[in-house]
Design a protein around this motif. Structure first.
Motif, PDB file in Angstrom:
ATOM      1  N   SER A  10       0.854  -1.186   0.000  1.00 23.49           N
ATOM      2  CA  SER A  10       0.000   0.000   0.000  1.00 23.49           C
ATOM      3  C   SER A  10       0.890   1.236   0.000  1.00 23.49           C
ATOM      4  O   SER A  10       1.984   1.224   0.588  1.00 23.49           O
ATOM      5  N   SER A  11       0.415   2.303  -0.622  1.00 24.29           N
ATOM      6  CA  SER A  11       1.195   3.546  -0.630  1.00 24.29           C
ATOM      7  C   SER A  11       1.342   4.124   0.783  1.00 24.29           C
ATOM      8  O   SER A  11       2.262   4.898   1.037  1.00 24.29           O
ATOM      9  N   SER A  12       0.495   3.717   1.701  1.00 23.94           N
ATOM     10  CA  SER A  12       0.613   4.196   3.080  1.00 23.94           C
ATOM     11  C   SER A  12       1.861   3.645   3.771  1.00 23.94           C
ATOM     12  O   SER A  12       2.244   4.144   4.836  1.00 23.94           O
ATOM     13  N   GLU A  14       4.871   3.807   2.441  1.00 25.23           N
ATOM     14  CA  GLU A  14       6.026   4.429   1.790  1.00 25.23           C
ATOM     15  C   GLU A  14       7.070   4.943   2.780  1.00 25.23           C
ATOM     16  O   GLU A  14       8.267   4.905   2.496  1.00 25.23           O
ATOM     17  N   GLU A  15       6.655   5.417   3.946  1.00 28.76           N
ATOM     18  CA  GLU A  15       7.631   5.917   4.923  1.00 28.76           C
ATOM     19  C   GLU A  15       8.616   4.817   5.334  1.00 28.76           C
ATOM     20  O   GLU A  15       9.795   5.087   5.555  1.00 28.76           O
ATOM     21  N   ILE A  16       8.141   3.600   5.426  1.00 27.10           N
ATOM     22  CA  ILE A  16       9.026   2.484   5.775  1.00 27.10           C
ATOM     23  C   ILE A  16       9.930   2.157   4.594  1.00 27.10           C
ATOM     24  O   ILE A  16      11.111   1.865   4.767  1.00 27.10           O
ATOM     25  N   ALA A  17       9.399   2.239   3.380  1.00 23.99           N
ATOM     26  CA  ALA A  17      10.218   2.022   2.183  1.00 23.99           C
ATOM     27  C   ALA A  17      11.331   3.056   2.101  1.00 23.99           C
ATOM     28  O   ALA A  17      12.462   2.729   1.736  1.00 23.99           O
ATOM     29  N   LYS A  18      11.037   4.294   2.457  1.00 24.35           N
ATOM     30  CA  LYS A  18      12.060   5.354   2.434  1.00 24.35           C
ATOM     31  C   LYS A  18      13.223   5.002   3.351  1.00 24.35           C
ATOM     32  O   LYS A  18      14.383   5.259   3.028  1.00 24.35           O
ATOM     33  N   LYS A  19      12.909   4.419   4.510  1.00 25.48           N
ATOM     34  CA  LYS A  19      13.970   4.008   5.426  1.00 25.48           C
ATOM     35  C   LYS A  19      14.888   3.002   4.741  1.00 25.48           C
ATOM     36  O   LYS A  19      16.110   3.059   4.904  1.00 25.48           O
ATOM     37  N   LEU A  36       2.425  -2.557  -5.047  1.00 22.08           N
ATOM     38  CA  LEU A  36       1.646  -3.637  -5.657  1.00 22.08           C
ATOM     39  C   LEU A  36       1.062  -4.506  -4.551  1.00 22.08           C
ATOM     40  O   LEU A  36       1.803  -5.097  -3.776  1.00 22.08           O
ATOM     41  N   SER A  37      -0.217  -4.604  -4.509  1.00 19.98           N
ATOM     42  CA  SER A  37      -0.883  -5.394  -3.493  1.00 19.98           C
ATOM     43  C   SER A  37      -1.068  -6.833  -3.962  1.00 19.98           C
ATOM     44  O   SER A  37      -1.490  -7.074  -5.097  1.00 19.98           O
ATOM     45  N   ALA A  38      -0.773  -7.764  -3.068  1.00 19.66           N
ATOM     46  CA  ALA A  38      -1.006  -9.176  -3.379  1.00 19.66           C
ATOM     47  C   ALA A  38      -2.493  -9.459  -3.551  1.00 19.66           C
ATOM     48  O   ALA A  38      -2.877 -10.372  -4.280  1.00 19.66           O
ATOM     49  N   HIS A  39      -3.337  -8.653  -2.898  1.00 21.23           N
ATOM     50  CA  HIS A  39      -4.778  -8.849  -2.964  1.00 21.23           C
ATOM     51  C   HIS A  39      -5.446  -8.053  -4.073  1.00 21.23           C
ATOM     52  O   HIS A  39      -6.315  -8.554  -4.772  1.00 21.23           O
ATOM     53  N   ARG A  40      -5.051  -6.792  -4.230  1.00 20.71           N
ATOM     54  CA  ARG A  40      -5.722  -5.915  -5.199  1.00 20.71           C
ATOM     55  C   ARG A  40      -5.102  -5.955  -6.595  1.00 20.71           C
ATOM     56  O   ARG A  40      -5.770  -5.636  -7.566  1.00 20.71           O
ATOM     57  N   SER A  50       7.965 -11.738 -12.359  1.00 23.16           N
ATOM     58  CA  SER A  50       8.531 -12.561 -13.432  1.00 23.16           C
ATOM     59  C   SER A  50       9.484 -11.775 -14.331  1.00 23.16           C
ATOM     60  O   SER A  50      10.400 -12.352 -14.917  1.00 23.16           O
ATOM     61  N   LYS A  51       9.310 -10.465 -14.424  1.00 17.08           N
ATOM     62  CA  LYS A  51      10.160  -9.641 -15.299  1.00 17.08           C
ATOM     63  C   LYS A  51      11.280  -8.917 -14.557  1.00 17.08           C
ATOM     64  O   LYS A  51      12.165  -8.349 -15.193  1.00 17.08           O
ATOM     65  N   SER A  52      11.266  -8.949 -13.245  1.00 15.90           N
ATOM     66  CA  SER A  52      12.235  -8.183 -12.471  1.00 15.90           C
ATOM     67  C   SER A  52      13.626  -8.805 -12.536  1.00 15.90           C
ATOM     68  O   SER A  52      13.789 -10.028 -12.419  1.00 15.90           O
ATOM     69  N   ASP A  53      14.624  -7.946 -12.700  1.00 12.70           N
ATOM     70  CA  ASP A  53      16.021  -8.378 -12.659  1.00 12.70           C
ATOM     71  C   ASP A  53      16.614  -8.252 -11.260  1.00 12.70           C
ATOM     72  O   ASP A  53      17.786  -8.554 -11.060  1.00 12.70           O
ATOM     73  N   ALA A  54      15.835  -7.775 -10.307  1.00  9.11           N
ATOM     74  CA  ALA A  54      16.334  -7.597  -8.943  1.00  9.11           C
ATOM     75  C   ALA A  54      16.842  -8.923  -8.397  1.00  9.11           C
ATOM     76  O   ALA A  54      16.306  -9.994  -8.717  1.00  9.11           O
ATOM     77  N   GLN A  55      17.858  -8.840  -7.561  1.00  7.02           N
ATOM     78  CA  GLN A  55      18.422 -10.037  -6.937  1.00  7.02           C
ATOM     79  C   GLN A  55      17.817 -10.324  -5.565  1.00  7.02           C
ATOM     80  O   GLN A  55      17.898 -11.444  -5.070  1.00  7.02           O
ATOM     81  N   VAL A  56      17.226  -9.302  -4.950  1.00  9.22           N
ATOM     82  CA  VAL A  56      16.594  -9.430  -3.631  1.00  9.22           C
ATOM     83  C   VAL A  56      15.313  -8.603  -3.634  1.00  9.22           C
ATOM     84  O   VAL A  56      15.293  -7.499  -4.178  1.00  9.22           O
ATOM     85  N   PHE A  57      14.277  -9.140  -3.027  1.00 11.88           N
ATOM     86  CA  PHE A  57      13.019  -8.420  -2.873  1.00 11.88           C
ATOM     87  C   PHE A  57      12.819  -8.051  -1.403  1.00 11.88           C
ATOM     88  O   PHE A  57      12.967  -8.912  -0.534  1.00 11.88           O
ATOM     89  N   ILE A  58      12.501  -6.790  -1.147  1.00 14.94           N
ATOM     90  CA  ILE A  58      12.072  -6.351   0.174  1.00 14.94           C
ATOM     91  C   ILE A  58      10.584  -6.065   0.060  1.00 14.94           C
ATOM     92  O   ILE A  58      10.169  -5.236  -0.754  1.00 14.94           O
ATOM     93  N   CYS A  59       9.786  -6.772   0.837  1.00 16.10           N
ATOM     94  CA  CYS A  59       8.326  -6.634   0.763  1.00 16.10           C
ATOM     95  C   CYS A  59       7.794  -6.085   2.081  1.00 16.10           C
ATOM     96  O   CYS A  59       7.986  -6.689   3.132  1.00 16.10           O
ATOM     97  N   ILE A  60       7.125  -4.955   1.983  1.00 12.55           N
ATOM     98  CA  ILE A  60       6.641  -4.233   3.152  1.00 12.55           C
ATOM     99  C   ILE A  60       5.121  -4.346   3.184  1.00 12.55           C
ATOM    100  O   ILE A  60       4.451  -3.947   2.229  1.00 12.55           O
ATOM    101  N   ALA A  61       4.602  -4.907   4.277  1.00  9.02           N
ATOM    102  CA  ALA A  61       3.156  -5.152   4.313  1.00  9.02           C
ATOM    103  C   ALA A  61       2.643  -5.203   5.745  1.00  9.02           C
ATOM    104  O   ALA A  61       3.340  -5.624   6.656  1.00  9.02           O
TER     105      ALA A  61
END
Length: 132
Positions: A10-12, A14-19, A36-40, A50-61
């Motif tokens: 959720s965009s709410s 974002e403050e944690i993502a900024k950290k 990107l919401s897993a539900h919505r 499937s298209k991401s070249d990232a080597q690590v995912f950080i998921c904030i939820a």
């Protein structure tokens, strides 16, 4: 090519993502940020993973915190979950959701609202993978 993908449910959040991205900047690690919401947004999330070249995912939820587990079920790359504090349980619900993954779907979990530690862990994962 970003090495780390930071995904918020959720965009709410974002403050944690900024950290997280401030710490990644300190390491000079490239990253990208998505909401990107897993539900919505399940189809968009699947396409992105499937298209991401990232080597690590950080998921904030927060709340049910399905995002880290869904991402981990769609990739073999490391996934770090950041539980978000909520109004009712202070993030305990999200924390328990992230740490209770089924066998074969591992998700690393850092403390509630601790985007910084997620980024530090991502940096260590990337460092160890290049030194093997």
């Amino acid at each position: 090519m970003p090495l780390v993908s930071i995904i918020c449910g959720s965009s709410s959040d974002e403050e944690i993502a900024k950290k997280a991205w401030e710490v990644l900047k300190g390491y000079d690690i490239s990253y990208e940020y998505q909401v990107l919401s897993a539900h919505r947004d399940p189809e968009q999330l699947d396409d992105y993973i499937s298209k991401s070249d990232a080597q690590v995912f950080i998921c904030i939820a927060g709340l049910a915190a399905a995002l880290p587990g869904v991402v981990a079920s769609k990739t073999k790359k490391p996934v770090i979950g950041v539980p978000v504090s909520g109004k009712l349980m202070g993030g305990l619900d999200a924390l328990l959701s992230i740490v209770q993954m089924p066998k074969g779907v591992p998700v690393a979990c850092v403390g509630v609202d601790n985007g910084e530690n997620a980024a530090h862990l991502a940096a260590r994962i990337l460092e160890s993978s290049t030194s093997l």
